[in-house]
Design a protein around this motif. Sequence first.
Motif, PDB file in Angstrom:
ATOM      1  N   ALA A   1      95.379  33.915  81.195  1.00  0.00           N
ATOM      2  CA  ALA A   1      95.352  34.299  79.782  1.00  0.00           C
ATOM      3  C   ALA A   1      95.423  33.043  78.920  1.00  0.00           C
ATOM      4  O   ALA A   1      96.086  32.075  79.287  1.00  0.00           O
ATOM      5  N   PRO A   2      94.750  33.065  77.764  1.00  0.00           N
ATOM      6  CA  PRO A   2      94.728  31.876  76.908  1.00  0.00           C
ATOM      7  C   PRO A   2      96.035  31.604  76.162  1.00  0.00           C
ATOM      8  O   PRO A   2      96.334  30.479  75.836  1.00  0.00           O
ATOM      9  N   GLY A   3      96.839  32.624  75.895  1.00  0.00           N
ATOM     10  CA  GLY A   3      98.055  32.453  75.093  1.00  0.00           C
ATOM     11  C   GLY A   3      99.313  32.486  75.943  1.00  0.00           C
ATOM     12  O   GLY A   3      99.255  32.576  77.171  1.00  0.00           O
ATOM     13  N   ASP A   4     100.458  32.452  75.276  1.00  0.00           N
ATOM     14  CA  ASP A   4     101.721  32.550  75.998  1.00  0.00           C
ATOM     15  C   ASP A   4     102.011  34.019  76.336  1.00  0.00           C
ATOM     16  O   ASP A   4     101.253  34.926  75.968  1.00  0.00           O
ATOM     17  N   PHE A   5     103.109  34.252  77.047  1.00  0.00           N
ATOM     18  CA  PHE A   5     103.447  35.587  77.530  1.00  0.00           C
ATOM     19  C   PHE A   5     103.622  36.574  76.387  1.00  0.00           C
ATOM     20  O   PHE A   5     103.073  37.675  76.415  1.00  0.00           O
ATOM     21  N   GLU A   6     104.378  36.189  75.363  1.00  0.00           N
ATOM     22  CA  GLU A   6     104.639  37.091  74.229  1.00  0.00           C
ATOM     23  C   GLU A   6     103.357  37.400  73.459  1.00  0.00           C
ATOM     24  O   GLU A   6     103.136  38.531  73.049  1.00  0.00           O
ATOM     25  N   LYS A   7     102.521  36.403  73.262  1.00  0.00           N
ATOM     26  CA  LYS A   7     101.251  36.608  72.555  1.00  0.00           C
ATOM     27  C   LYS A   7     100.341  37.553  73.347  1.00  0.00           C
ATOM     28  O   LYS A   7      99.688  38.420  72.768  1.00  0.00           O
ATOM     29  N   THR A   8     100.351  37.419  74.653  1.00  0.00           N
ATOM     30  CA  THR A   8      99.538  38.294  75.515  1.00  0.00           C
ATOM     31  C   THR A   8     100.048  39.729  75.456  1.00  0.00           C
ATOM     32  O   THR A   8      99.264  40.675  75.359  1.00  0.00           O
ATOM     33  N   LEU A   9     101.378  39.910  75.467  1.00  0.00           N
ATOM     34  CA  LEU A   9     101.942  41.260  75.352  1.00  0.00           C
ATOM     35  C   LEU A   9     101.611  41.882  74.001  1.00  0.00           C
ATOM     36  O   LEU A   9     101.308  43.085  73.928  1.00  0.00           O
ATOM     37  N   GLU A  10     101.646  41.090  72.929  1.00  0.00           N
ATOM     38  CA  GLU A  10     101.281  41.591  71.600  1.00  0.00           C
ATOM     39  C   GLU A  10      99.819  42.031  71.577  1.00  0.00           C
ATOM     40  O   GLU A  10      99.471  43.046  70.986  1.00  0.00           O
ATOM     41  N   TYR A  11      98.957  41.255  72.214  1.00  0.00           N
ATOM     42  CA  TYR A  11      97.531  41.610  72.297  1.00  0.00           C
ATOM     43  C   TYR A  11      97.380  42.970  72.966  1.00  0.00           C
ATOM     44  O   TYR A  11      96.662  43.844  72.483  1.00  0.00           O
ATOM     45  N   TYR A  12      98.068  43.159  74.087  1.00  0.00           N
ATOM     46  CA  TYR A  12      97.940  44.414  74.816  1.00  0.00           C
ATOM     47  C   TYR A  12      98.613  45.585  74.105  1.00  0.00           C
ATOM     48  O   TYR A  12      98.265  46.735  74.370  1.00  0.00           O
ATOM     49  N   LYS A  13      99.539  45.330  73.195  1.00  0.00           N
ATOM     50  CA  LYS A  13     100.104  46.427  72.400  1.00  0.00           C
ATOM     51  C   LYS A  13      99.053  46.994  71.455  1.00  0.00           C
ATOM     52  O   LYS A  13      99.077  48.176  71.135  1.00  0.00           O
ATOM     53  N   THR A  14      98.111  46.147  70.994  1.00  0.00           N
ATOM     54  CA  THR A  14      97.047  46.640  70.119  1.00  0.00           C
ATOM     55  C   THR A  14      95.929  47.298  70.927  1.00  0.00           C
ATOM     56  O   THR A  14      95.355  48.286  70.499  1.00  0.00           O
ATOM     57  N   VAL A  15      95.626  46.754  72.098  1.00  0.00           N
ATOM     58  CA  VAL A  15      94.528  47.276  72.917  1.00  0.00           C
ATOM     59  C   VAL A  15      94.956  48.545  73.646  1.00  0.00           C
ATOM     60  O   VAL A  15      94.222  49.532  73.673  1.00  0.00           O
ATOM     61  N   TYR A  16      96.130  48.509  74.272  1.00  0.00           N
ATOM     62  CA  TYR A  16      96.666  49.643  75.020  1.00  0.00           C
ATOM     63  C   TYR A  16      98.040  49.987  74.434  1.00  0.00           C
ATOM     64  O   TYR A  16      99.048  49.416  74.831  1.00  0.00           O
ATOM     65  N   PRO A  17      98.081  50.937  73.475  1.00  0.00           N
ATOM     66  CA  PRO A  17      99.347  51.272  72.811  1.00  0.00           C
ATOM     67  C   PRO A  17     100.410  51.748  73.807  1.00  0.00           C
ATOM     68  O   PRO A  17     100.103  52.451  74.772  1.00  0.00           O
TER      69      PRO A  17
END
Length: 140
Positions: free
Chosen positions: A54-70
Amino acid sequence: MTRVLDSRKGLFYKARPLGAVVAALWTAVAAAEVVSGAQLPDGSQKVGENRYRAPGDFEKTLEYYKTVYPVSSYPRRAIVNQPGVKAVHISNPSGKNFEGLNIYEANDEVRLYVVPLQSAPGSGNKPVKKPEPKSGKKSR
């Protein structure tokens, strides 16, 4: 002093901050890569079969997936939470294309693993039954 409501003053549209954020997220989501039905963040790099950096850090990746997969539709559970290692599994309740995603951080690197579908028992690959041997008695 009266204020005229029909003035031309202030006719220019000002974008709202929330609208800009939504547009930015939509652009990020639209540009993302899809692998086996699972969406990956833009800029992810393949490092193995079903494995990506993943291009970002762990927290940024989790935030991304909160928008993609609620969270309300895609349950999550912590896999590991030890010093230096974090891991979360996102389940795909539809069961289509992939079972889920594992997001984990180790050695200052965030990796994604697309969990492939497991073939269901008895689906398509049924063992062939061998004919049972007949008893040693001969019929006359």
